[in-house]
Structures are given as C-alpha cells and as structure tokens.
Design an enzyme around this catalytic site. Structure first.
Site, PDB file in Angstrom:
ATOM      1  N   GLU B  60       0.892  -1.172   0.183  1.00 25.16           N
ATOM      2  CA  GLU B  60      -0.022   0.021   0.033  1.00 25.16           C
ATOM      3  C   GLU B  60       0.884   1.401   0.219  1.00 25.16           C
ATOM      4  OE1 GLU B  60      -0.273  -2.632   2.047  1.00 25.16           O
ATOM      5  OE2 GLU B  60      -2.312  -3.277   1.146  1.00 25.16           O
ATOM      6  N   HIS B 129     -10.827  -6.127   8.437  1.00 24.30           N
ATOM      7  CA  HIS B 129     -11.762  -5.949   7.429  1.00 24.30           C
ATOM      8  C   HIS B 129     -12.995  -5.319   7.771  1.00 24.30           C
ATOM      9  CE1 HIS B 129      -8.874  -9.251   6.458  1.00 24.30           C
ATOM     10  NE2 HIS B 129      -9.211  -8.904   5.115  1.00 24.30           N
TER      11      HIS B 129
END
Lengths: 336, 327
Positions: B60, B129
């Site tokens: 990322e 998540h």
C-alpha cells in the site's frame, strides 16, 4: 534452477581515471557545480554558526560529486526526488542559490515561499519535486514520476536520491521491485556516507553492501566512488540511457564520507561520535585529474571559485534583504 | 435513469471516467485480472488494457507513493486500497507527502489523486476488514475525505473526486455495496464536496450521520415518525470539507442534535461536529448533544454476538433518538 550467470552482477567502478576528452568536455561544468554547492553550504554553515538560520541544516559537503555527476546527465523534464541532505542535488539540478537561500532563511521569495525551508526546497519546472524530511519517502514518488513518463511517452526519467539510512526503509525496495517489474525509467542513487544520522551504517545495515541488495530484484547494483565525479557520471550516464531506452532501473550506491555532522550545531549536544580525519575531497580530486590531463584544473578552479564566491555572496545578500512572508500566505495553497 | 447498487455506481463511474480521460489510470491490488475483490474494476483490464489498469504488488505504501508521483506529472491515478484496514502502510505517503505537497511547494505542484477504500463493519470481517478510518485522515489538512451513502451520490462524488485537483480519500462502506440501490441518472454530473444532504425533513431532532449509518438513522426516524416525532436526518456525505451550515441551520430549527457514526466514538467525526454545534449554537439547544459511535475497544470483534454488540443498529439508534426527543 536459477542460472546464476544471467543474474545481474554487482559492479565496482572505483578508482578509474576519467578520459581526457570527457574531462575537457564536462570538467568545467562539474567543477562549477561542485564549487557552487560547496560555497553555498559553507555559507549556510557560517549562517548557522552566527545564529542567523531559524531552522536546522544538513550539509552534504564532501558528497558533491554524486549530485554533480548524476544531474549533469539529466535533461529538462526529468525529475529528481531528494533527501533531507539535498542542497547539492538542488544546485546541480539548476535551482538558483538566491531563491534557495531565501527559502532557507524563510523569506517570501524562496522557492516555496518560505513554507518549506532547507529540507523541502522544490521546483517542478526545474525538475526537482523536492528535498524531503522523511527518510526514503521520495523514492516511491520517483517511481510514480517514472510511471508517468512511461505512460505519457515523454522519454523523461526520474532519479530517486536516498541515503544509506533509507536503505533500511522498506519502501525503497518496494519501489525497486515495481521498477524492475515494470521497467520504470527511474534510477536509484543511494549516497552511502557511512552514517545513518548519528549511527555508523554498518552497525544497522546487514549484508555485504547496499547495492548488493538490488541484485535480489534482478537489478544491477553498482558501487561507485562518490568522490570521483567522472566515475559517478559515467555510471549515471549508462543507467540513465538504459532507463530512457526502456531497460528499467539501476541501483547506484555512491560511497563518500560526510565531512560535517548529521546536522549543523549537533556538537552542542551530541559530542564526538566519530574520529576526526582527513576526508577525500571530490573537488581537489577533479582538479588534480584535470591537471594531470593537461587541462589546467588549478587555474580554472581559481577562476570558477572567484566567480561562484561572488555569486553566492550576492545571492545571500539579496535573499537576506527579501521580505518575510505575509501571514495571509500561511493559509494559502492548502487546497486548490 | 437506472436503479443501481452502490458498487455498480462505483464501477460504472470508473468506466465512464476512464473513457472520458485518457490520463486516468487505475492501480491497486487485484484491480486488473481479478477486477477487484468487490468487483469495482471488473472488465476494465479488458477494455482499457494493462497500460491503464495496473495490478500492483500487495504494497500500500508503494501504491500511494507511485500514485502521488503519477499525479505530480498530471496523470489522474485512482488507487484502490483493497480494504481501508490496509491503508496504514500508506499513511506516511498520504499524510506526509500527498497532503502537504501543494502547501510545501507554495502552490507550485499538486496531487490530483483519488484513493478509494472500502471501509466499515457488519460483514463479519473482524479486526482487519471492518475498520472505519476516516477520522485519521480528516484530521490532516490538505486531504479531502468523503463517504457517500447512496449510488446517486457515489457517481456524483466519485466524478468530482477524479476531477478534483487535490488528493481525495474516497471511502465506500462495504456493507452498502450491494445493500443500497437507488436511481442513478445516465448523464455525467458532479456533487461538490462540503455539501450535506438532508435525507429526511423533521422539526423535533437533528440526526447527523454518513455512510451506512445514514440509512439506519433514516429507518429509526421513520419509526419515531409513527409516534409523531419528526427527526431531520442529515447525511454529511463529505467529512472534509464539512458542511456545518446545513447542520447548524437544522439545529436552529429542532434545538436537539445527535451524531451517529460507526467509527470509534472518542475523537471521531462526531466529536468535531458536536464541538462546532456547541461553539456556534449552544443557546439553540434544548438538550445535550448526543454522540453515538463505536465502543473504545481496539477492533471489531469477530464472534457474531460480539460484532453485534460493537456495531450500531436501528434499534439502538431508535432508543437514543427517543431518549433525546423526550429530554
């Protein structure tokens, strides 16, 4: 099985003499760039000493050959990302000492209007998206600039300057991974000056050498004497040519010692953390090479030194007279 | 005009904008061959090719850094963080670089980049998540942070984000992806950031929220309406810039305010909204400002009972609304 013969190799480019024809063509320009950088930084050191700088400065005296050697092979449109020790990169990229002084003195006429200071001097038009106070942070952006050059078909390249300290930041290798995969026109230039801030680099850096790490990504890692501007330039020229022609990145590790501390003024609290010794001087080395080649480097140096000293003094005087920024500018350029 | 799910709106807007502007590029983990784990970029590799739809490493920090570099040279990168929970390795690039580039260069250069990220819980995603991360970024000047709650707004705000010359964090609540469907006009349009939407008119209480919570608040408000209590439901849509004018106008009318958000209650968006109400409309209030948010535990727990305890639902919002209405 991996065929080790096809793996990129580690190369050492130390100690060779630069050819006379190259010295004749480029020696003067290198000398001027390095002298300008040296005088600029010496001047900053004096300003700091006299208490005339508001912020801190990290000097790259002794490391001028990397900046001059690499940037002398760049053209308009190419971009560099730099480090907290970036004055020489900016000088070598053609930024004006006057506006750099102004920036570091916090004046409105500085490249960033006084918002950046020493660690954040930048100018897009001149091909520098800037010095950077976060170690390693410029590297993925250089990869992104390389991607942009690729997508836009401009033929431009990006150079990611970083230091040995950044070699332990994951993002440098994350960027190299992508650059190798996508053959991004980006050149990694890691200036190994032996110290990660205040700590000897070998105490915090595993493995035989930083450039060797690149080999694991299938990228050539080249170690070059960072006090030899001709050698740096030769390696950079090859790397830049390859990058431009779509062959992807090269990882160049230049080795030269930092003459000054991590930053000016550190002696007031850090104390001695390294031995005092004579350092190799990239400027003297170039003069000697030019002398040996019959190009009268010493005489040229006298002339260039006088001219650049005059330029630096005039630039500083103008910058010191420049106004401080209006307070209203502090609210500008947060958003479009 | 067509009825679309929120994820369809994301997908179709990306396609429309990719067709419209060749400078736009998509990058992220699995955005190409896989079409994204939520299928937001499905089919795009086929239509636009690997030159513009870039499958990146699982990295990322790199995705954000490369997107910044691309944006600096006037491309229009739209990066996907596969889950908002994964954005933290990129925090340095977003906060230290993207947010500051226009300012530190004194307007010399800027970062027209969009980072899309599915956020939020209630889908049994557990620790990594489920998170809401908007407050971290809304705290940083130089970033625009938005979280649309309808398919209609998603199209208009994503189009705006892509056009926007500043870095935009575009948070999509993953539970709304297929749960929420509404009418989306065919023509291209933008919704300017910093303009809240009044989802339901009311005179008794102002309820401010965004994302999935907005739908739960509207549902709770309907239940109160059956008893003659009319709640005005405001959907902030963009966290920064924040439309306090709409909130204050409403509070001036209802004299009661509550803020409902899924993120950690402490120092979340509700803290800012309630502080501004207190600063600017204290004497309009007939009751305490009420904040409902996530409990102060480090993560959304996994077990259904624990997840249910953590997540707000319509019943709890309704209870809080009734308490405040009766105050």
């Amino acid at each position: 099985m991996i065929d080790r013969r096809t793996l990129p190799s580690r190369k050492e480019q130390n100690g060779q003499m630069t050819e006379k024809v190259v010295l004749k063509e480029r020696g003067e320009s290198w000398l001027r760039t390095m002298v300008r950088g040296r005088l600029f930084e010496q001047s900053l050191g004096e300003l700091y000493e006299r208490g005339e700088l508001v912020g801190v400065v990290h000097l790259s005296i002794g490391l001028e050959a990397t900046a001059a050697g690499v940037c002398s092979n760049l053209r308009k449109g190419d971009q560099i990302t730099s480090t907290h020790r970036g004055h020489n990169h900016m000088i070598a990229r053609g930024l004006e000492p006057e506006r750099m002084f102004a920036e570091i003195l916090g004046r409105s006429t500085g490249y960033c209007g006084g918002k950046g200071g020493s660690m954040h001097v930048a100018n897009f038009e001149l091909g520098s998206v800037g010095a950077n106070g976060i170690v390693g942070a410029g590297v993925p952006m250089a990869a992104g600039l390389g991607v942009a050059a690729q997508k836009l078909g401009t033929g431009n390249v990006a150079v990611a300057f970083c230091g040995d300290g950044a070699a332990n930041q994951g993002v440098v290798w994350e960027s190299l991974n992508l650059a190798a995969l996508w053959k991004i026109p980006v050149i990694f230039v890691c200036e190994n000056n032996g110290f990660s801030e205040f700590t000897p680099t070998d105490r915090v850096t595993a493995g035989p050498g930083i450039a060797d790490r690149a080999i694991g990504y299938g990228v050539s890692g080249v170690v070059v004497d960072g006090t030899n501007v001709g050698a740096v330039s030769a390696v950079a020229e090859g790397a830049i040519d390859r990058a431009r022609s779509g062959e992807g990145p090269t990882f160049i590790e230049t080795r030269a010692e930092r003459w000054r501390g991590h930053h000016e003024g550190e002696e007031s609290y850090v104390g001695t953390y390294r031995e005092t010794k004579e350092f190799k001087d990239p400027i003297v080395q170039l003069i000697q090479e030019m002398d040996a080649a019959g190009l009268d480097g010493s005489l040229l140096y006298e002339k260039i030194h006088a001219e650049e000293k005059d330029l630096i003094e005039r630039s500083l005087a103008v910058a010191q007279q420049a106004p401080l920024p209006e307070l209203s500018t502090a609210l500008e350029d947060v958003f479009s | 005009m067509a009825i679309k799910t929120l994820i369809q709106a994301v997908h179709d807007t990306l396609v429309d904008e990719m067709r419209r502007d060749e400078r736009m590029m998509l990058l992220g983990e699995d955005v190409g061959a896989r079409g994204g784990v939520f299928r937001a970029t499905m089919g795009m590799l086929d239509e636009f090719g690997p030159e513009r739809v870039l499958d990146t490493p699982l990295d990322e920090c790199l995705i954000a850094g490369v997107a910044i570099g691309m944006a600096l040279d006037d491309l229009r990168p739209v990066a996907e963080m596969q889950f908002a929970d994964f954005i933290f390795p990129a925090f340095n690039q977003i906060v230290s670089e993207a947010a500051k580039i226009r300012y530190r260069s004194n307007g010399d250069f800027c970062v027209p980049m969009v980072i899309r990220a599915p956020y939020g819980g209630g889908v049994h995603g557990a620790l990594y998540h489920s998170q809401s991360v908007e407050a971290f970024f809304a705290h940083v000047p130089g970033l625009k942070v938005v979280a649309p709650s309808t398919a209609h707004d998603t199209k208009g705000m994503l189009t705006q984000a892509i056009e926007d010359p500043d870095p935009v964090l575009f948070f999509e609540h993953k539970k709304t992806y297929r749960l929420i469907k509404d009418e989306v006009p065919d023509e291209r349009y933008t919704i300017p950031f910093g303009k809240a939407a009044v989802r339901r008119k009311g005179s008794d209480l102002t309820c401010v929220s965004y994302g999935l919570m907005q739908h739960l608040c509207a549902e709770a408000a309907e239940r109160l309406s059956a008893d003659g209590i009319e709640v005005e439901v405001i959907d902030l849509r963009s966290i920064y810039p924040l439309d306090m004018d709409t909130v204050l106008e409403s509070v001036g009318k209802t004299n009661k305010a509550m803020i409902v958000y899924e993120d950690t209650r402490f120092l979340g968006v509700g803290a800012e909204v309630s502080a501004q109400i207190a600063e600017k409309a204290l004497f309009e209030l007939d009751g305490p400002i009420v904040r409902i948010g996530a409990p102060h535990v480090p993560a959304m727990p996994y077990s259904p009972t624990l997840e249910h305890w953590f997540m707000l639902d319509t019943d709890r919002i309704e209870q809080e609304m009734r308490k405040l209405a009766e105050f």
